[in-house]
Design a protein around this motif. Sequence first.
Motif, short mmCIF file in Angstrom:
data_model
loop_
_atom_site.label_atom_id
_atom_site.label_comp_id
_atom_site.label_asym_id
_atom_site.label_seq_id
_atom_site.Cartn_x
_atom_site.Cartn_y
_atom_site.Cartn_z
N ARG A 10 42.89 36.84 44.27
CA ARG A 10 41.54 37.31 44.93
C ARG A 10 40.22 36.82 44.74
NH1 ARG A 10 41.02 43.92 43.13
NH2 ARG A 10 38.82 42.79 43.81
N LYS A 11 39.45 36.81 45.54
CA LYS A 11 38.01 36.19 45.62
C LYS A 11 36.67 36.55 45.66
CE LYS A 11 39.89 34.11 50.44
NZ LYS A 11 40.11 34.29 51.73
N ASP A 12 36.85 38.11 44.85
CA ASP A 12 35.39 38.57 44.30
C ASP A 12 36.61 38.83 42.73
OD1 ASP A 12 37.97 40.38 45.13
OD2 ASP A 12 36.99 41.88 45.33
N ASP A 13 36.26 37.57 42.43
CA ASP A 13 37.30 37.37 40.78
C ASP A 13 35.88 38.72 40.04
OD1 ASP A 13 38.38 37.75 38.70
OD2 ASP A 13 38.58 34.86 38.72
#
Length: 65
Positions: A10-13
């Motif tokens: 995920r890029k929005d960790d």
Amino acid sequence: MDADENLPRRKDDLVAQLAKQDLDPLSVEELNERIALLEAEIARSRNKISFALNHRASADALFRK
């Protein structure tokens, strides 16, 4: 090889976001609540790991026969 290894990260960790969050505005009570929630999430993660390891061991034992 884990099946999850093939999934994109995920890029929005959420963990990274959580680590960056400013704790200064939180009260002691809010910080204690936060710790309790994080400890519950750690326990949930450990249970998932345990289940995955046991499931894998069961599958390996089944296919060795």
